[in-house]
Design an enzyme around this catalytic site. Structure first.
Site, PDB file in Angstrom:
ATOM      1  N   GLU A  68       0.821  -1.217   0.000  1.00 27.38           N
ATOM      2  CA  GLU A  68       0.000   0.000   0.000  1.00 27.38           C
ATOM      3  C   GLU A  68       0.851   1.262   0.000  1.00 27.38           C
ATOM      4  O   GLU A  68       1.756   1.418   0.829  1.00 27.38           O
ATOM      5  CB  GLU A  68      -0.933   0.017   1.218  1.00 27.38           C
TER       6      GLU A  68
ATOM      7  N   LYS B  54      -7.486   0.277  11.326  1.00 27.62           N
ATOM      8  CA  LYS B  54      -6.871  -0.316  10.133  1.00 27.62           C
ATOM      9  C   LYS B  54      -5.616   0.453   9.769  1.00 27.62           C
ATOM     10  O   LYS B  54      -4.599  -0.136   9.367  1.00 27.62           O
ATOM     11  CB  LYS B  54      -7.868  -0.301   8.979  1.00 27.62           C
TER      12      LYS B  54
ATOM     13  N   ASP C 163       3.335 -13.679  12.312  1.00 21.91           N
ATOM     14  CA  ASP C 163       1.965 -14.013  11.917  1.00 21.91           C
ATOM     15  C   ASP C 163       1.091 -12.767  11.942  1.00 21.91           C
ATOM     16  O   ASP C 163       0.619 -12.339  13.000  1.00 21.91           O
ATOM     17  CB  ASP C 163       1.415 -15.076  12.876  1.00 21.91           C
TER      18      ASP C 163
ATOM     19  N   HIS D 200      -1.789  10.358  -0.122  1.00 22.41           N
ATOM     20  CA  HIS D 200      -1.986   8.982  -0.552  1.00 22.41           C
ATOM     21  C   HIS D 200      -2.115   8.902  -2.069  1.00 22.41           C
ATOM     22  O   HIS D 200      -1.492   8.045  -2.707  1.00 22.41           O
ATOM     23  CB  HIS D 200      -3.234   8.405   0.111  1.00 22.41           C
TER      24      HIS D 200
END
Length: 425
Positions: free
Chosen positions: A86, A264, A280, A378
């Site tokens: 991302e 998030k 993990d 972004h």
């Protein structure tokens, strides 16, 4: 519409060599020779190693590995590897860290390295008495657990405590036993699961009930990583920026719809370091989101306040079950290099660095939302991705991306037009 050219029931698929599996998949999906060659090019992870990490391997999925700079944590400087697809994730951490570097950077701590294994007991008519009967066997439980992993015990880990709860469920009362285990520099899933398997039959004997599930909990609330930092108001753009960030945090803490995206963003940073070090990501993400809802309301993982001096103080507390031994952390060559770059001496130190990265990520997201909006930075980076999707290569990528940014619209059709215009000059 997709039409199958053969059945998905491929006998002995798992026994085939990687190139034979690719050929079988190519016949099923109509892959070209170039596409097959792409799958067989496994990059810096040898195909034989990939074939032993997961099942039915046909290739690898390469994710960019970046480095977060400017990170000052507990008085030391760090370069932090981050693996993410991302745009803006790595840049956000670098920018946040730069703005607090001169004020001392991040301070971190850890609650410990304890993990929980759960054993489910059903079919007992006297669950409260069963609970007590299990607790009476604590010394025996300790011995049985430690016999499962003498190496862990020699390293200073092993059984620490025993907890038993009576849980009311739709199926009736269940007696849930928690084995509290210090797993030291291991994430600990295999260790605690093995202990749970060993203890379960004894619990059945002691209570007359039936033990079913025997598995760790990813809500690792005995393994909390904490990070805090103070950004001086003059370093971040003034009081209006500070107050806007506080307001954005209040919104996230009150509203689960906002909190989901807020958290998030935190996990963008955390998961990138977890993945880069071969740990993990799913376990860490599950634990983080469960912890965010532990009080019956899903809210922000971070806390933001104004100090007595008028500066912006941020803090993060999150379950962080990561390790330095076992699994991909030792097997994956890129993970080993990432850990060498990072230079952490223990799983606890790794967890603390990861928490600092999560806090930095949240700072940048809140600041962007409170000022220019999240899209400006972004989308500037995303424009490069769109340029490549349009077919731009080399220096063309920056030219096309800049044309999209100047137009204020980052779309594939506009990127294709900009690329055609560039090539026709």
């Amino acid at each position: 519409m997709k039409t199958n050219i053969r059945s998905s029931r491929i006998g002995g698929f798992h026994k085939l060599a990687v190139d034979q599996r690719v050929k079988a998949v190519a016949e099923f999906a109509g892959l070209s020779l170039d596409e097959q060659a792409h799958l067989l090019n496994t990059g810096n992870l040898p195909s034989d190693m990939a074939d032993h990490l997961i099942e039915n391997v046909v290739g690898t999925m390469n994710i960019p590995l970046g480095i977060a700079t400017n990170m000052r944590i507990d008085g030391l400087d760090w370069l932090v590897p981050m693996a993410s697809e991302e745009s803006s994730v790595v840049a956000a951490v670098c920018n946040a860290a730069r703005q607090c570097y001169d004020n001392g950077g991040f301070v971190t701590s850890m609650s410990g390295t304890l993990m929980i294994a759960q054993i489910q007991l059903v079919g007992v008519r006297d669950p409260e008495h069963a609970r007590i009967r299990i607790l009476e066997r604590k010394a025996e439980v300790e011995n049985l657990c430690n016999e499962c992993d003498p190496i862990l015990v020699n390293l200073g880990g092993g059984f620490r405590d025993l907890e038993v709860r009576v849980l009311k469920t739709q199926s009736g009362p269940m007696v849930i036993t928690h084995l509290i285990v210090d797993t030291r520099d291991a994430m600990g899933a295999n260790a605690v699961n093995t202990m749970a398997e060993a203890i379960a039959p004894r619990i059945s004997e002691w209570t007359g009930g039936q033990t079913n599930l025997r598995i760790l909990s990813n809500l690792a609330d005995r393994r909390l990583a904490r990070a805090r930092c103070i950004w001086r108001t003059q370093d971040i753009g003034g009081e209006s920026v500070r107050d806007g960030m506080i307001s954005a945090y209040h919104f996230a803490d009150a509203d689960p719809y906002r909190a989901a995206t807020h958290n998030k963003g935190i996990m963008n940073g955390i998961s990138a370091v977890v993945l880069a070090t071969g740990n993990d990501t799913r376990a860490v993400e599950a634990g983080a989101h469960a912890y965010a809802a532990r009080k019956g309301h899903y809210g922000s993982l971070t806390r933001w306040e104004v100090t007595a001096e008028g500066d912006l103080a941020g803090s993060l507390e999150v379950p962080m079950a990561v390790g330095l031994v076992g699994g991909a952390t030792k097997l994956h060559p890129t993970a080993r290099i990432a850990l060498k770059i990072l230079g952490v001496a223990s799983a606890e130190q790794l967890a603390r660095v990861i928490a600092a990265v999560g806090l930095a990520q949240n700072f940048s997201a809140l600041k962007a939302l409170a000022t220019t909006g999240i899209q400006k930075g972004h989308m500037a980076l995303h424009a490069q991705n769109i340029a490549m999707m349009a077919g731009a290569v080399g220096e063309e990528i920056d030219h096309v991306a800049q044309a999209l940014i100047q137009a204020g619209k980052v779309r594939l059709d506009l990127a294709e037009k900009a690329l055609n215009d560039l090539r026709s000059r």
